[in-house]
Enzyme design. Structure first.
Site, PDB file in Angstrom:
ATOM      1  N   HIS A  47      41.121  29.823  41.950  1.00 17.94           N
ATOM      2  CA  HIS A  47      40.404  29.392  41.378  1.00 17.94           C
ATOM      3  C   HIS A  47      39.949  27.487  41.942  1.00 17.94           C
ATOM      4  O   HIS A  47      38.923  27.124  41.222  1.00 17.94           O
ATOM      5  CB  HIS A  47      40.440  29.850  39.877  1.00 17.94           C
ATOM      6  CG  HIS A  47      39.259  29.777  38.768  1.00 17.94           C
ATOM      7  ND1 HIS A  47      38.189  30.162  39.086  1.00 17.94           N
ATOM      8  CD2 HIS A  47      39.326  28.824  38.025  1.00 17.94           C
ATOM      9  CE1 HIS A  47      37.258  30.142  38.265  1.00 17.94           C
ATOM     10  NE2 HIS A  47      38.624  29.078  36.911  1.00 17.94           N
ATOM     11  N   HIS A  94      32.346  34.521  35.602  1.00 14.06           N
ATOM     12  CA  HIS A  94      33.482  34.728  35.202  1.00 14.06           C
ATOM     13  C   HIS A  94      33.524  36.190  35.712  1.00 14.06           C
ATOM     14  O   HIS A  94      33.721  36.976  34.542  1.00 14.06           O
ATOM     15  CB  HIS A  94      33.227  34.432  33.939  1.00 14.06           C
ATOM     16  CG  HIS A  94      34.220  33.699  33.326  1.00 14.06           C
ATOM     17  ND1 HIS A  94      34.964  33.750  31.522  1.00 14.06           N
ATOM     18  CD2 HIS A  94      34.954  32.898  33.036  1.00 14.06           C
ATOM     19  CE1 HIS A  94      35.859  33.574  31.465  1.00 14.06           C
ATOM     20  NE2 HIS A  94      36.069  32.453  32.181  1.00 14.06           N
TER      21      HIS A  94
END
EC number: 6.3.5.3
Length: 745
Positions: A47, A94
């Site tokens: 990430h 997300h």
């Protein structure tokens, strides 16, 4: 130095490999302690570090004479739009948080991307969202979709930022792993742009501003870097909790501080929280930071250094003010009822030095933590999936064609009711598209168009990706996504400017998955290069799969464009009776990957439409030229659902009728003619006096002119040569009811 020695097993449990754990020891010259291990695990997670994607991302085109901030340089991309103004834009995902806690997962996705924009000094003016969910007939999918949409709406509406558009795509492969990609676009003056850096200013104070720090979101970055499993439902603590009203205050205070010239640098504390903000600002400024965690404002008691460094509590920033401006900074944030607390200072040695309880908890070179510095970079093994060849053996003659008359009408209405075609009103009505008085073309149409305050300019925005296309052909599918996003911008009359991307893929360690990722990157890059569009940044989201299997590859393209004179914007549909309709481009329809094939025959198969990027560029130039001359009344993309759905939607949005003959479109099969999907085609409306001039200029570009018919006052879609007549009310019923059941109270 705190010496709670960690083991290889601890490192593996933090998502690091044995090789990475060894590299950490080489960097530090010792075994890390638990706080340091946590920092490395977050910063070296997929990430934050993009370790399995950055080498591929570097092949994308990133140059333009309009670029003010290139990919990876700042929190978002920035491009010059003239008159001393810049457009700042980015898209981010997300996904995993939404799968576990859809309301907060989606809401905080919106909040995070908003902060990326206003930390650069830009005031957000519009947002978009690109959503992928499983079949809403299943209760869990219905719950995920409805709660995610509410989270997006509640957060964005509270901030007062208009929603200009977006997309929703439904397929079974997203049932356990939905995708929520949020995009925000802002405007800033060149001389008021802010940077995420210490500016090399050794001795300057470091402040944390905004909300208090709690345990929410700990391990959020590493959670986003793993496959979803049956145990993921228990990982709610990894999902951040947002407060949009706090974010509104933070936005106003941050913009005021930036506009008053008080700051050297400012950075959002999103993924990896304080760990990320301190290391990235320090590395960019070629400095270090000394931080005392006891000074951080807490909302929970008993937090240790590990938890504080990895907390992803929302609505927080790290700022480095100019010397002598500290009290003014504090006054601004106190005026907005926000914390502004000095927690450390900029140092010269290049190390992140973390203290708590009077003890040194971490001592790490900042450069070793960040993307482009010491973070690892890999290129994984690829293997072409065998199914890619198998799907291309599918032939249209394996399914029954439709027949003229009632059968065609039934199929048309069935496709109009499908999840991927039907009205988005149940979603868009939950978003405020009117706030700020900027809307020219709102959500639910091809692309959004919004006034840029205090100028004559307008901002065009679009997000696009047909996930079925990239599943069937990753290279061409990615090209198609770029071209369709560009098309949805230029049909508003705006010139496409730049691209941000959100690359949603499965586990990169599986060679077939990495092949799909690599091919999508190659296709996207080739399309952007030919169209002259820089990729200004974005996001990579791997590990989008569940025990049932991976998602379809989804390289979502976010596109922005600028219309220099907003009075010349193009409507998506004609507004008068007697307007001529025609398709410009090159109509090469395919049933492969089409909505018709999926909805009517339950198949995802075949070869996707052919795409010629040179023709796409010529069509873009043609539409913009014709609009500049005042030749066009309307323009809309012709893609999902083919000419049949495009004409139906024209009636639904205009309230007019259409008398059409599709002789110019005739193919070997009726379903291919009506519902075959094609690239490089735009349905335009114009006064009859322009017909021959438009035909002539189209053919000069090497493109084709396909006459369709005229608008009427009848509120009927008449396909004369096919023997089909459908009323507005017949079209409207299935179109409006498609998503109503999902959002019914």
């Amino acid at each position: 130095m705190e010496k709670d020695v960690v083991s290889l097993q601890d490192a593996l449990e933090h998502g690091l490999t044995a090789e990475e754990f060894q590299k950490i020891q080489e960097i530090l010259g010792r075994i890390p302690n638990s706080t340091e291990l946590g920092i490395f695990s977050a910063m070296w997670s997929e990430h934050c570090s993009y370790k399995n994607s950055v080498l591929k991302l570097k092949t994308l085109p990133t140059s333009s004479d309009k670029l003010l901030a290139k990919a990876g340089e700042e929190n978002a991309g920035a491009m010059d739009i003239g008159d001393g103004l810049a457009v700042v834009f980015k898209i981010e995902s997300h996904n995993h948080p939404t799968a576990v806690e859809p309301y907060q997962g989606a809401a905080t996705g919106v909040g995070g991307i908003m902060r990326d924009i206003f930390t650069m000094g830009a005031r957000p003016i519009v947002s978009l969202n690109s959503l992928r969910f499983g079949n809403p007939d299943e209760p869990r999918n219905k719950y995920l979709l409805s709660r995610a949409v509410k989270g997006i709406g509640d957060y964005g509406n509270s901030l007062g930022i208009a929603v200009s558009g977006g997309e929703l795509f439904i397929d079974e492969c997203f049932s356990k792993n939905p995708l929520v990609n949020a995009m925000t676009v802002g405007i800033v003056r060149h001389d008021q742009m802010a940077s995420a850096t210490t500016g090399g200013q050794v001795g300057n104070a470091v402040y944390i501003v905004g909300a208090t720090t709690g345990r929410d979101g700990i391990h959020g970055a590493s959670f986003a870097s793993k496959d979803l499993s049956k145990e993921s439902e228990s990982k709610r603590s990894a999902v951040q909790v947002g407060d949009p009203f706090m974010e509104k205050l933070l936005m106003e205070a941050s913009l005021e501080a930036i506009q008053k010239g008080l700051l050297i640098g400012i950075q959002d504390m999103g993924a990896a929280g304080i760990s990320c903000a301190t290391s990235e600002m320090s590395a960019k400024g070629k400095t270090g930071m000394k931080i005392d965690l006891d000074l951080v404002p807490f909302r929970e008691t008993g937090m240790n250094a590990y938890e504080v460094m990895l907390s992803e509590s929302q609505e927080r920033m790290l700022v480095v003010p100019k010397k002598g401006k500290e009290s003014e900074l504090v006054s601004i944030f106190e005026k907005w009822n926000l914390n502004a607390v000095r927690i450390g200072e900029v140092t010269a040695d290049g190390f992140i030095e973390i203290y708590m309880g009077g003890k040194l908890k971490a001592h790490i070179p900042a450069e070793s933590l960040v993307l482009g510095g010491g973070a690892p970079r890999y290129e994984r093994e690829t293997k072409r999936p065998s199914y890619l060849d198998a799907v291309k053996t599918w032939k249209p003659n394996s399914i029954l064609d439709i027949t003229p008359g009632a059968n065609t009408k039934d199929v048309l209405l069935n496709i109009l009711s499908s999840w991927n075609v039907c009205s988005r009103k149940p979603i868009t009505e939950q978003y405020d598209s009117e706030v700020g008085l900027v809307k020219l073309i709102g959500p639910g149409l091809d692309g959004g168009l919004s006034s840029i305050p205090d100028t004559n300019k307008a901002l065009a925005t679009a997000t696009d990706c047909n996930s079925r296309y990239t599943y069937l052909d990753p290279y061409k599918g990615a090209q198609f996504a770029v071209c369709e996003a560009a098309r949805n911008v230029y049909v508003t009359g705006a010139t496409p400017y730049g691209v941000t991307n959100n690359l949603n893929f499965a586990n990169p360690y599986i060679p077939e998955n990495y092949y799909m990722f690599s091919e999508c990157i190659r296709g996207m890059g080739d399309a952007c290069r030919f169209l002259g569009l820089p990729v200004t940044g974005g996001n990579v989201s791997f590990y989008n799969e569940s025990p049932e299997g991976p998602i379809f590859p989804t390289p979502t393209i976010g596109m922005v464009g600028i219309l220099q004179d907003k009075k010349k914007f193009l409507s998506n549909f004609p507004k008068e009776v007697g307007i001529e309709l025609a398709v410009l481009g090159n109509f090469r329809p395919s049933l492969g990957g089409s909505e018709y094939l999926k909805k009517i025959h339950g198949q995802v198969n075949g070869s996707i439409p052919e795409i010629d990027i040179k023709e796409e560029l010529e069509l873009c130039k043609l539409i913009l030229s014709l609009n500049e001359k005042g030749a066009l009344k309307s323009a809309r993309d012709l893609s999902l659902g083919g000419i049949g759905i495009a004409l139906s939607k024209t009636i639904l949005f205009s309230g007019l009728g259409i008398d059409a003959e599709l002789i110019a479109f005739k193919q070997s099969r009726l379903d291919l003619t009506l519902f075959g999907e094609s690239s490089t085609t735009v349905l335009v409306g114009f006064d009859s006096s322009w017909k021959e001039k438009i035909r002539e200029q189209t053919e000069e570009k090497g493109l084709k002119f396909y006459p369709v018919g005229k608008t009427t006052s009848s509120e009927l879609l008449k396909l004369k040569d096919i023997g089909v007549e459908v009323s507005f009310s017949e079209l409207n019923g299935p179109y409006e009811k498609g998503l109503e059941v999902v959002f019914a109270l």
